[in-house]
Enzyme design. Structure first.
Site, PDB file in Angstrom:
ATOM      1  N   SER A 115      63.680  19.578  52.954  1.00 28.03           N
ATOM      2  CA  SER A 115      64.254  20.105  53.620  1.00 28.03           C
ATOM      3  C   SER A 115      65.528  18.516  53.605  1.00 28.03           C
ATOM      4  O   SER A 115      66.059  18.142  55.021  1.00 28.03           O
ATOM      5  CB  SER A 115      63.538  19.495  54.935  1.00 28.03           C
ATOM      6  OG  SER A 115      62.594  18.635  54.311  1.00 28.03           O
ATOM      7  N   CYS A 116      65.624  17.635  52.599  1.00 32.31           N
ATOM      8  CA  CYS A 116      67.055  16.540  52.290  1.00 32.31           C
ATOM      9  C   CYS A 116      67.799  17.589  52.306  1.00 32.31           C
ATOM     10  O   CYS A 116      68.806  16.359  52.095  1.00 32.31           O
ATOM     11  CB  CYS A 116      66.435  15.925  51.191  1.00 32.31           C
ATOM     12  SG  CYS A 116      65.959  16.125  50.179  1.00 32.31           S
ATOM     13  N   HIS A 186      55.093   9.418  47.980  1.00 37.02           N
ATOM     14  CA  HIS A 186      55.892   9.943  49.520  1.00 37.02           C
ATOM     15  C   HIS A 186      54.791   9.612  50.448  1.00 37.02           C
ATOM     16  O   HIS A 186      53.663   8.668  50.031  1.00 37.02           O
ATOM     17  CB  HIS A 186      55.829  11.863  49.252  1.00 37.02           C
ATOM     18  CG  HIS A 186      56.741  12.797  49.123  1.00 37.02           C
ATOM     19  ND1 HIS A 186      56.736  13.118  48.549  1.00 37.02           N
ATOM     20  CD2 HIS A 186      58.224  12.499  49.072  1.00 37.02           C
ATOM     21  CE1 HIS A 186      58.114  13.343  47.558  1.00 37.02           C
ATOM     22  NE2 HIS A 186      58.320  12.885  47.983  1.00 37.02           N
TER      23      HIS A 186
HETATM   24  O1  GFB Z   1      57.600  10.342  52.931  1.00 36.02           O
HETATM   25  P1  GFB Z   1      58.922   9.408  52.402  1.00 36.02           P
HETATM   26  O2  GFB Z   1      58.857   8.568  50.746  1.00 36.02           O
HETATM   27  O3  GFB Z   1      60.566  10.449  52.069  1.00 36.02           O
HETATM   28  O4  GFB Z   1      59.325   8.353  53.092  1.00 36.02           O
HETATM   29  P2  GFB Z   1      61.495  10.650  52.787  1.00 36.02           P
HETATM   30  C1  GFB Z   1      59.103   8.766  54.515  1.00 36.02           C
HETATM   31  C2  GFB Z   1      59.233   7.559  55.472  1.00 36.02           C
HETATM   32  O5  GFB Z   1      57.612   7.084  56.029  1.00 36.02           O
HETATM   33  C3  GFB Z   1      60.486   6.860  55.309  1.00 36.02           C
HETATM   34  C4  GFB Z   1      57.979   5.707  55.345  1.00 36.02           C
HETATM   35  O6  GFB Z   1      60.698   5.677  56.585  1.00 36.02           O
HETATM   36  C5  GFB Z   1      59.608   5.736  54.256  1.00 36.02           C
HETATM   37  O7  GFB Z   1      60.182   4.268  54.817  1.00 36.02           O
HETATM   38  N1  GFB Z   1      57.168   4.999  54.665  1.00 36.02           N
HETATM   39  C6  GFB Z   1      56.216   3.513  55.509  1.00 36.02           C
HETATM   40  C7  GFB Z   1      56.432   5.376  53.353  1.00 36.02           C
HETATM   41  N2  GFB Z   1      55.473   3.551  54.336  1.00 36.02           N
HETATM   42  C8  GFB Z   1      55.386   4.264  53.235  1.00 36.02           C
HETATM   43  C9  GFB Z   1      54.742   3.489  51.815  1.00 36.02           C
HETATM   44  O8  GFB Z   1      54.091   3.675  51.558  1.00 36.02           O
HETATM   45  N3  GFB Z   1      56.170   4.982  51.340  1.00 36.02           N
HETATM   46  C10 GFB Z   1      56.984   5.619  50.988  1.00 36.02           C
HETATM   47  N4  GFB Z   1      57.263   6.405  50.039  1.00 36.02           N
HETATM   48  N5  GFB Z   1      57.377   5.603  52.185  1.00 36.02           N
HETATM   49  C11 GFB Z   1      61.699  11.649  50.913  1.00 36.02           C
HETATM   50  C12 GFB Z   1      62.765  12.451  50.097  1.00 36.02           C
HETATM   51  O9  GFB Z   1      61.718  11.729  51.964  1.00 36.02           O
HETATM   52  O10 GFB Z   1      61.212  13.326  51.621  1.00 36.02           O
HETATM   53  C13 GFB Z   1      63.120  13.362  48.715  1.00 36.02           C
HETATM   54  O11 GFB Z   1      63.832  11.538  49.494  1.00 36.02           O
HETATM   55  C14 GFB Z   1      62.502  14.891  50.437  1.00 36.02           C
HETATM   56  O12 GFB Z   1      64.201  13.408  48.298  1.00 36.02           O
HETATM   57  C15 GFB Z   1      60.903  14.236  50.447  1.00 36.02           C
HETATM   58  O13 GFB Z   1      63.010  14.781  49.905  1.00 36.02           O
HETATM   59  C16 GFB Z   1      60.479  15.400  50.749  1.00 36.02           C
HETATM   60  O14 GFB Z   1      61.187  11.489  54.411  1.00 36.02           O
HETATM   61  O15 GFB Z   1      62.411   9.952  53.558  1.00 36.02           O
END
Ligand code: GFB
Length: 321
Positions: A115-116, A186
């Protein structure tokens, strides 16, 4: 087989590229019910970034169909830290597999994106036609560009070579087989691990990255696999299809849900030094619903199942220092 005809997976040789990942393993599990012969190739046996090796493997194995679920993936920090890896690895994997599939007359191929691919400020819920209508979210533009190229490859081979190659765009996924490494994962697996370890140690709080205000749509990977099989059998067209749950939650709400599922009652502390990423990416589910599929795993149930999987498999994850 003419373009547009239903595609039966029974008794077909079906290559699941990326079968050791969360998505590929879910698709491979789901294919058992279809009566397919599932072909796999681990990274040790076949480097999908190696064009010559990929061509040789396809010439030898002659799959009838391919689910292209192999990819370099990661959470927001990994995407932001390793732009070259996310762009190069994903471009090479998809170009090599799709070209090799065409050379060996693979009848049907499904490319899995993300979805990104959509503009950072796309109108919500995001319809498929929003693609390439605005700038991307900077933390994952490298991955997004590679995934957009994958959609275009499938479309180009359809147009130029008459191939029934299709694309689906999954939303944020979670479930068994997820990556629980806190630096590269994630949000869902990160929160499960943090809440679990804080509960065990009696820590007074866990850290949630960012402000907690971004909204995300979550789909259980077994639902995704079911949707992919459904679309592989029934969908044959140029345009890609969003695959999501149709609803989203804030990261703060998700954090509370995870803590509740795990039984952690401490505080949630924000680390606003970490990026929020895109403010919202709820995809429109209209096209998918119109094609006859809807999800069956509720978020609460899915979180509970993912936690159970983590408990049974946590030995394989590096201890937090
Ligand atoms: O799941 P996530 O890493 O990816 O982060 P994206 C989603 C949201 O959760 C962000 C917050 O706003 C993060 O700041 N968050 C809160 C956290 N606590 C945490 C934590 O402990 N770990 C992480 N990882 N996030 C990715 C893309 O984006 O989604 C990829 O970078 C891909 O390309 C994937 O599309 C599905 O949803 O922001």
């Amino acid at each position: 087989m003419a373009l547009g005809e239903p595609f039966d997976l029974a008794d077909k040789r079906v290559f699941v590229a990326g079968h050791r990942g969360m998505v590929g393993s879910a698709i491979a599990r789901r294919l058992v019910a279809e009566g397919s012969t599932v072909l796999t190739a681990g990274r040790d046996a076949l480097d999908l970034k190696d064009q010559i090796a990929v061509r040789a493997w396809f010439a030898d194995q002659r799959p009838d169909a391919v689910f292209l679920a192999a990819a370099k993936v990661g959470g927001i920090l990994a995407n932001d830290t390793y732009p070259a890896d996310f762009l190069y690895d994903n471009l090479m994997i998809e170009a090599n597999v799709i070209e090799a599939a065409n050379r060996t007359d693979v009848a049907k191929l499904m490319f899995l994106g993300s979805s990104c691919i959509y503009p950072k400020f796309a109108a919500q819920p995001i319809v498929e036609d929003s693609l390439l209508t605005g700038p991307l979210e900077p933390t994952n533009e490298w991955y997004a560009i590679a995934k957009i190229a994958g959609i275009k490859l499938a479309q180009a081979y359809r147009r130029q070579h008459g191939r029934d190659y299709i694309s689906v765009m999954p939303t944020n996924l979670y479930g068994p087989g997820d990556n629980f490494d806190l630096e590269s994962s994630h949000v869902m697996p990160a929160l499960i691990r943090k809440a679990h370890e804080a509960k065990l140690s009696g820590a007074p709080s866990i850290v949630m990255w960012g402000t907690g205000t971004p909204r995300r749509e979550f789909l259980h990977v077994d639902d995704l696999a079911d949707a992919c099989v459904h679309l592989m059998k029934t969908y044959s067209d140029f345009g890609h299809v969003n695959v999501g749950s149709g609803t989203d939650v804030t990261i703060a709400e998700l954090t509370e849900m995870v803590c509740k599922a795990i039984g952690y009652t401490g505080d949630i502390v924000k680390d606003t030094g970490k990026p929020d990423g895109t403010p919202r990416k709820l995809m429109s589910a209209d096209k998918l619903r119109g094609l006859g599929w809807s999800p069956s795993i509720a978020l609460e149930d899915g979180i509970a199942g993912a936690y159970t999987w983590f408990l049974e498999n946590q030995g394989q994850f590096r201890a937090v220092a």
